[in-house]
Design an enzyme around this catalytic site. Structure first.
Site, mmCIF file in Angstrom:
data_model
loop_
_atom_site.group_PDB
_atom_site.id
_atom_site.type_symbol
_atom_site.label_atom_id
_atom_site.label_comp_id
_atom_site.label_asym_id
_atom_site.label_seq_id
_atom_site.Cartn_x
_atom_site.Cartn_y
_atom_site.Cartn_z
ATOM 1 N N ASN A 152 -76.661 -43.950 -27.310
ATOM 2 C CA ASN A 152 -77.977 -44.119 -27.925
ATOM 3 C C ASN A 152 -78.645 -42.757 -28.072
ATOM 4 O O ASN A 152 -78.630 -41.945 -27.130
ATOM 5 C CB ASN A 152 -78.861 -45.002 -27.031
ATOM 6 N N GLU A 153 -79.227 -42.514 -29.205
ATOM 7 C CA GLU A 153 -79.973 -41.259 -29.448
ATOM 8 C C GLU A 153 -79.260 -40.079 -28.791
ATOM 9 O O GLU A 153 -79.843 -39.339 -27.999
ATOM 10 C CB GLU A 153 -81.429 -41.392 -28.965
ATOM 11 N N GLU A 157 -83.711 -49.402 -33.797
ATOM 12 C CA GLU A 157 -85.022 -49.220 -33.156
ATOM 13 C C GLU A 157 -86.041 -48.972 -34.248
ATOM 14 O O GLU A 157 -85.903 -48.011 -35.019
ATOM 15 C CB GLU A 157 -85.007 -48.052 -32.160
ATOM 16 N N GLU A 203 -84.766 -53.431 -23.399
ATOM 17 C CA GLU A 203 -84.372 -52.292 -22.561
ATOM 18 C C GLU A 203 -84.891 -52.501 -21.142
ATOM 19 O O GLU A 203 -85.896 -53.200 -20.930
ATOM 20 C CB GLU A 203 -84.968 -51.014 -23.165
ATOM 21 N N GLN A 227 -89.988 -53.628 -28.901
ATOM 22 C CA GLN A 227 -88.941 -54.348 -28.208
ATOM 23 C C GLN A 227 -89.397 -55.789 -27.997
ATOM 24 O O GLN A 227 -90.543 -56.114 -28.295
ATOM 25 C CB GLN A 227 -88.629 -53.678 -26.905
ATOM 26 N N TYR A 259 -89.807 -44.867 -35.798
ATOM 27 C CA TYR A 259 -91.035 -45.520 -35.309
ATOM 28 C C TYR A 259 -92.237 -45.091 -36.147
ATOM 29 O O TYR A 259 -92.279 -43.965 -36.644
ATOM 30 C CB TYR A 259 -91.303 -45.106 -33.859
HETATM 31 O O1 AHR Z 1 -87.818 -47.889 -27.394
HETATM 32 C C1 AHR Z 1 -88.194 -46.912 -26.502
HETATM 33 C C2 AHR Z 1 -87.333 -45.670 -26.586
HETATM 34 O O2 AHR Z 1 -87.457 -45.068 -27.831
HETATM 35 C C3 AHR Z 1 -85.843 -45.894 -26.445
HETATM 36 O O3 AHR Z 1 -85.438 -45.944 -25.137
HETATM 37 C C4 AHR Z 1 -85.273 -44.693 -27.112
HETATM 38 O O4 AHR Z 1 -84.001 -44.945 -27.651
HETATM 39 C C5 AHR Z 1 -86.305 -44.317 -28.152
HETATM 40 O O5 AHR Z 1 -86.602 -42.990 -28.152
#
Ligand code: AHR
Length: 665
Positions: free
Chosen positions: A195-196, A314, A48, A363, A262
């Site tokens: 995205n999201e 992600e 990103e 990432q 995450y």
């Molecule tokens: O990876 C960092 C961020 O986490 C990304 O930009 C977003 O899609 C997610 O919330």
């Protein structure tokens, strides 16, 4: 009262005993069951425009003293080639839904700037744009995966981006590309529709977003032979309603649904933790298994043939940033804890490769759970990098299901399974087993029984450390690195492995697969197949078990029978295929519209969906003799066609002919 004290004492003693013990775990691996291929894209990465990922981590510009190829760091490219990165997602993340791609093409000095509002409010000069990204992918040798802007962009903008990248027609967009120095299209397959979009990508409700997917997707065209693989924004963690709405309303309109999850512990930095912090991350990481299973159940309801992939685009650990770094840059160190978390996730993805066909760790460089950290001209490889390097042997290999009976890693009043595992056989017949011991205190003894595989040649590699927060630094870049591993004992089909605390082990076994004897002894076989013909109208293969055929008959091979009268219909062919010699066979269908091949009741080729003549394939190990074969097909308006091919040992790719096909007379 005395009794209660005694009970508490006993519990404490038993816990202490467990903590100091080397415990026993049992794993059964049956190599004769090979159902699904581990898609290499499970080992994907994410880049990103965030912090020092692109700028500094990848892009230094052509005039930099840091060795580069047209501005792209050579050292980083070489390191990423080594782990065989299959696919790279770009330009975001949240950045993607504010990115206007036309700002990032043409002469760099004419490119407008923008503010990166999501990540530190820094000025983005757009010097790294579409052409640079696609050059990066070609240097690494990976597939590009581009995220479109749905949150603040337009349908026209995304449609033109696809045209700029993929079209070879004469058009304003291809002229623009040629003016920017690129004659031929790149043919990018993977595109995300935002995205999201439940969050930074527009705060949309699922029904509203489901409409946007149809609308944006309609104008993302296929050019030439390149069929787009469209990925819709999926759920955040356990948002099962989001998955349900998207699958119910839109499943025929996309090929992948993106899950984001995450393992957060953002009160402390990556290196500053004790066993509380270790256990917490392990627990959150292992939740991935439940998320995938629960989302898959919903997806199965609307897509029983698993045409739509679950794309975990992600995932990873997320801590407080390193001291004195910009909080908006998400720069974190990476320790043995991250290595174990990565190995757990990769084992989970491998074991669910029927549905999970892409994943992109967040990432790739200098951001979150990175593979690589850079400081000016220096670069270090993180423990997570080494896990990806060890696990790369699973890419495109056939997954072998594992049954794990694990002891518990007990911590305070909680517990987790200490050992996890996945296994595969690659196209050269080599078996790989990846084992992970999440327990930072105990070594674990693992007993593996190998069914369907004879081996006497084995070697291993291990990644482990003395301290939970062991990590690599610019002064000490090799603190955590894989070494050879030989603490195992092989006795025929029983393999005993001694796993040190917090370790990741990859075993490579050379040998022979013993496939199960074919189950079908046909009494009176005749060449040909049976078929059922159904009235059906839809955009993907139906669930045939719920349907009554309009008529049935026999056919020589996989041709569409003349009886077909409707414009829209479905067909199911069934019979047996006689395999001449044991080996790896690839089956292909080229069909308009969707089709699927099942061998011995297992889905081998998934070519579902409403489409023009498109080829898809899958492979399976088969032994000599009869195997059950089924072909499913549906037709939905417009063109129609069906070809079914096979390739095997000493057998060129060819149409499956009548003399290989049988039915009971
Ligand atoms: O990876 C960092 C961020 O986490 C990304 O930009 C977003 O899609 C997610 O919330």
């Amino acid at each position: 009262m005395k009794k209660i004290y005694l009970l508490i004492l006993l519990v404490v003693i038993s816990q202490l005993t467990i903590k100091s013990q080397t415990t026993e775990n049992e794993i059964t691996i049956d190599a004769s069951i090979q159902e699904y291929k581990i898609n290499k894209n499970i080992y994907g990465q994410f880049a990103e425009h965030l912090g020092h990922l692109i700028y500094g981590g990848i892009w230094v510009g052509p005039n930099s003293s840091i060795p580069n190829i047209n501005g792209i760091r050579k050292d980083v490219v070489e390191a990423l080639k080594e782990i065989r990165v299959p696919v790279l997602r770009w330009p975001g993340g949240c950045f993607a839904d504010e990115y206007h791609w036309m700002d990032g093409i043409g002469d760099p000095k004419d490119r407008p700037t923008m503010i990166n509002t999501n990540w530190g409010g820094v000025t983005e000069d757009n010097s790294f744009g579409t052409n640079e990204f696609l050059e990066l992918c070609s240097l690494i040798g990976c597939d590009p995966y581009i995220t479109g802007n749905v949150g603040s962009g337009t349908v026209k903008e995304l449609s033109q981006w696809v045209e700029y990248v993929n079209s070879d027609n004469i058009s304003p967009m291809t002229d623009l590309r040629k003016k920017n120095g690129r004659e031929k299209s790149w043919g990018v397959k993977y595109w995300a529709i935002g995205n999201e979009n439940w969050g930074c990508g527009g705060n949309m409700l699922p029904d509203f977003y489901a409409d946007q997917v149809r609308r944006y997707g309609t104008y993302m065209h296929n050019y030439g032979k390149n069929k787009l693989f469209k990925i819709a924004c999926g759920p955040s963690g356990g948002d099962y309603n989001w998955t349900d709405v998207l699958m119910k309303e839109d499943a025929p309109y996309f090929d992948g649904l993106a899950l984001h999850y995450y393992s957060f512990a953002n009160q402390k930095t990556a290196t500053d933790f004790d066993e509380d912090g270790w256990f917490d991350i392990m627990k959150k990481t292992l939740e991935m298994n439940e998320l995938i299973e629960k989302h898959s159940v919903i997806m199965d309801k609307y897509d029983p043939f698993k045409r739509v992939a679950l794309v975990v685009d992600e995932w990873g650990t997320w801590y407080k940033v390193e001291p004195e770094t910009n909080p908006g840059f998400l720069y974190q160190q990476n320790t043995m804890r991250d290595a174990i978390a990565a190995a757990c996730n990769l084992n989970i993805f491998n074991n669910h490769c029927d549905r999970v066909r892409m994943a992109n760790i967040a990432q790739v460089v200098n951001v979150l759970q990175a593979m690589i950290l850079t400081k000016k001209d220096k670069m270090i490889l993180t423990p997570t990098y080494w896990v990806f390097n060890l696990f790369k042997v699973h890419q495109e290999a056939m997954m072998i299901p594992v049954e794990v009976s694990s002891s518990n890693y007990v911590y305070k009043d909680d517990k987790l399974p200490a050992v996890n595992c996945s296994a595969s056989i690659d196209s050269t017949g080599m078996m790989h087993i990846s084992l992970c011991n999440i327990n930072p205190d105990n070594s674990e003894k693992v007993q593996l029984s190998l069914a369907g595989f004879n081996t006497n040649k084995i070697k291993g590699k291990i990644l482990t450390a003395e301290k939970m927060n062991a990590h690599n630094t610019f002064d000490n870049p090799d603190e955590v690195k894989p070494t050879d591993f030989s603490n195992y004992d092989l006795n025929e089909n029983n393999l005993k492995v001694n796993m040190p605390p917090m370790s990741v082990i990859i075993l490579e076994l050379e040998g022979e697969v013993n496939l199960k004897k074919p189950e079908y002894n046909l009494k009176n076989p005749t060449n040909g197949l049976n078929y059922n013909y159904y009235k059906f109208s839809g955009n993907s293969l139906p669930n045939f078990t719920d349907m009554k055929p309009v008529s049935s008959g026999t056919t020589d091979n996989f041709v569409i029978p003349p009886i077909v009268s409707e414009e829209d219909f479905a067909l199911k062919y069934s019979g047996y295929i006689k395999i001449p010699v044991e080996g790896l066979y690839t089956f292909y269908t080229t069909s308009d519209d969707g089709s699927a091949v099942l061998i011995d009741n297992r889905l081998i080729v998934n070519n579902d969906g409403r489409h023009a003549m498109v080829e898809n394939s899958g492979y399976v190990m088969l032994n000599k003799g009869y195997h059950k074969i089924e072909l499913l097909f549906f037709q939905a308006g417009g063109g129609m066609g069906l070809d079914v091919n096979i390739k095997g040992p000493n057998m060129e790719k060819q149409i499956i002919s009548t003399d290989m096909l049988y039915r009971e007379n």
